[in-house]
Design an enzyme around this catalytic site. Structure first.
Site, PDB file in Angstrom:
ATOM      1  CD  GLU A 130      -2.611   1.333   2.869  1.00  0.00           C
ATOM      2  OE1 GLU A 130      -3.574   1.805   2.982  1.00  0.00           O
ATOM      3  OE2 GLU A 130      -2.012   0.636   3.816  1.00  0.00           O
TER       4      GLU A 130
ATOM      5  CE  LYS B 125      -8.095   0.506   4.234  1.00  0.00           C
ATOM      6  NZ  LYS B 125      -7.095   1.189   4.787  1.00  0.00           N
TER       7      LYS B 125
ATOM      8  CB  CYS C 168      -4.057  -1.331   5.568  1.00  0.00           C
ATOM      9  SG  CYS C 168      -3.204  -0.612   6.864  1.00  0.00           S
TER      10      CYS C 168
END
Length: 523
Positions: free
Chosen positions: A264, A324, A374
């Protein structure tokens, strides 16, 4: 000792001890076997107590546990750490109010364990999308019974962990005339909880494998948040590490990977709109002649921006991306930006990201990647949806540099522990790619086969299995959580009915000879 002080001590001492032991079960201490004692000691703290005392016990437990567990958030400032700690503690305190009533029921260990699942279900959804960090299941990656996750996901593993603690308390608080029978029953129950997942047949071996390279380029370890936000050269670091891998492949010192994974925010912009970034990624793909998944900030229509994993193929360039879906409040978007956006370090977040919607895997030849970015690794539904879409490899792209800046307190390892539980839950290998660590390759049984620690550049390279089967947990989806949370609710309803009927002395550990709290302190 004054009665009020004595009663408060009997409530707060076990709550504090339980919180400390539960914290120790998580990374960085990683003493997983202590986790069941946290729920046990919280139950001990509230048994036979008033609603007010139960609220106090739950809140103190939450303040101590979350204050220690997420102290890494203080790298962003004391206010975010304290605010999140207090919010989570108050949720636990409010949820503890009916817990003494549950402990009066026949079979209370089951209801108390189900209560933990219900509390985690609430914490994982509200407020602002929830905060599922600190779930009991995420402390159990090394437990011999971690395979319960493959049968009912993280909620079932939380239930089993809490039930083990409840059985300990059940045996420890039995009356003298019943102690032998209760101890035998508790031991039998605990043995069954450990043995059942060990009896589940091993899944069929993978029919295909792939060589996966995880690149950790590293970033400078700056000492202020403003400096961290201005860090340059992250993309260059990852390109440089990839070039080293390409040289090793040409020399015959390393096997050519089937796919290369950058973390990321490996790119701080959109390589399709910024020629310098685009050339850097294209050169890295060309050097190995293999697909590359990179983290990038992609611009969409209008003012939309996505925190995304973008897949590049040799000779084709960028072909697909995953955006995301579970955005971090006050990190990737600011609620009430007009009111709060100018406060303190929030000024360093210039834009709100747009959540993605797609769950389809990113396909690189025979490798079908479920990308989880994440924070998403903590959310059951986010991971499950991506695996269900047909993925045979789970990828976690992450950037933890801001949480490890000044002092390190286990954030990266806590996230890796979640990835290990997901590997078991879905029987998938997991590739964790971080800018500054911890990066890792995790086998489908949850073992860490390769690891790169924080604040160093490294490349992890290994042939891994591409698993295809579906676990029981994947098939059941959210049902285990719903059924277990429903069990807690049913227990509360049963407790209220018993109380209204005046059905005599309680059947559980709440029946105690200890003096009640004085009215001013507990009622």
């Amino acid at each position: 000792m004054r009665p009020r002080t004595s009663a408060a001590l009997r409530t707060l001492a076990p709550a504090t001890a339980g919180a400390l032991l539960l914290y120790a079960a998580f990374p960085p201490l990683d003493l997983w076997f202590l986790a069941p004692l946290g729920p046990a000691l919280l139950a001990l703290a509230v048994r036979g107590r008033s609603k007010r005392a139960a609220f106090m016990a739950g809140t103190v437990f939450g303040l101590v546990f979350f204050g220690l567990l997420i102290v890494w958030l203080a790298n962003l400032g004391s206010l975010p750490w304290l605010a999140l700690t207090v919010v989570q503690a108050l949720i636990l305190g409010l949820a503890a109010i009916p817990l003494p009533q549950l402990l009066t029921l026949p079979g209370w260990p089951v209801f108390a364990a189900a209560w933990w699942v219900a509390v985690e279900a609430v914490r994982g959804r509200a407020p602002l999308g929830g905060f599922p960090w600190g779930r009991l299941a995420f402390s159990q990656a090394d437990a011999p019974y971690a395979a319960w996750a493959a049968l009912g996901g993280a909620p079932l593993l939380t239930f089993v962990t809490a039930l083990l603690g409840s059985l300990v308390l059940y045996a420890a608080t039995a009356s003298a005339d019943r102690r032998r029978k209760v101890l035998a029953a508790a031991c039998a129950g605990a043995a069954a909880l450990v043995a059942v997942p060990l009896a589940v047949p091993d899944p069929a071996p993978a029919k295909q494998t792939a060589v996966v390279a995880v690149v950790q380029g590293n970033v400078p370890r700056t000492r202020s948040l403003a400096e961290q936000a201005r860090v340059q050269g992250v993309a260059d670091n990852h390109a440089r590490e990839t070039a080293r891998l390409a040289d090793a492949v040409r020399r015959g010192d390393a096997e050519r990977p089937d796919v290369v994974i950058w973390p990321e925010n490996a790119l701080d912009g959109d390589p399709t709109r910024e020629p310098v970034l685009g050339s850097l990624v294209a050169d890295s793909v060309r050097a190995l002649d293999r697909p590359l998944l990179t983290g990038a900030i992609l611009r969409g229509p209008g003012n939309t921006s996505y925190n995304a994993g973008q897949l590049w193929l040799p000779g084709q360039g960028p072909v697909d991306f995953y955006a995301k879906r579970q955005l971090v409040p006050f990190g990737e978007y600011i609620p009430a930006r007009g009111l709060l956006g100018g406060l303190g370090s929030l000024q360093l977040i210039p834009r709100d990201f747009t959540p993605g919607t797609s769950t389809k895997p990113l396909v690189a030849g025979r490798v079908r990647m479920a990308d989880v970015i994440c924070y998403e690794i903590a959310y059951d539904g986010r991971v499950r949806d991506s695996v269900r879409a047909g993925a045979n490899l789970l990828v976690v792209q992450t950037n933890n540099a801001t949480y490890e800046r000044v002092f390190q307190a286990g954030q990266s390892d806590q996230q890796l522990a979640m990835a290990r539980i997901r590997a078991v839950e879905f029987n998938r290998a997991v590739a964790v790619s971080s800018t500054s660590g911890v990066s890792a390759l995790v086998a489908p049984d949850g073992r860490v086969t390769d690891r790169a620690d924080t604040w160093r550049s490294a490349t992890l390279l290994r042939r891994i299995p591409l698993m295809e089967g579906r676990t029981v947990a994947e098939r059941l989806g959210a049902w285990p959580e719903a059924l277990l949370a429903g069990t807690a609710v049913a227990g509360l309803a049963a407790g209220l009915r018993r109380r209204r009927r005046g059905s005599g002395p309680p059947a559980g550990p709440a029946h105690t000879d200890e003096a009640p709290l004085p009215a001013a302190a507990g009622h």
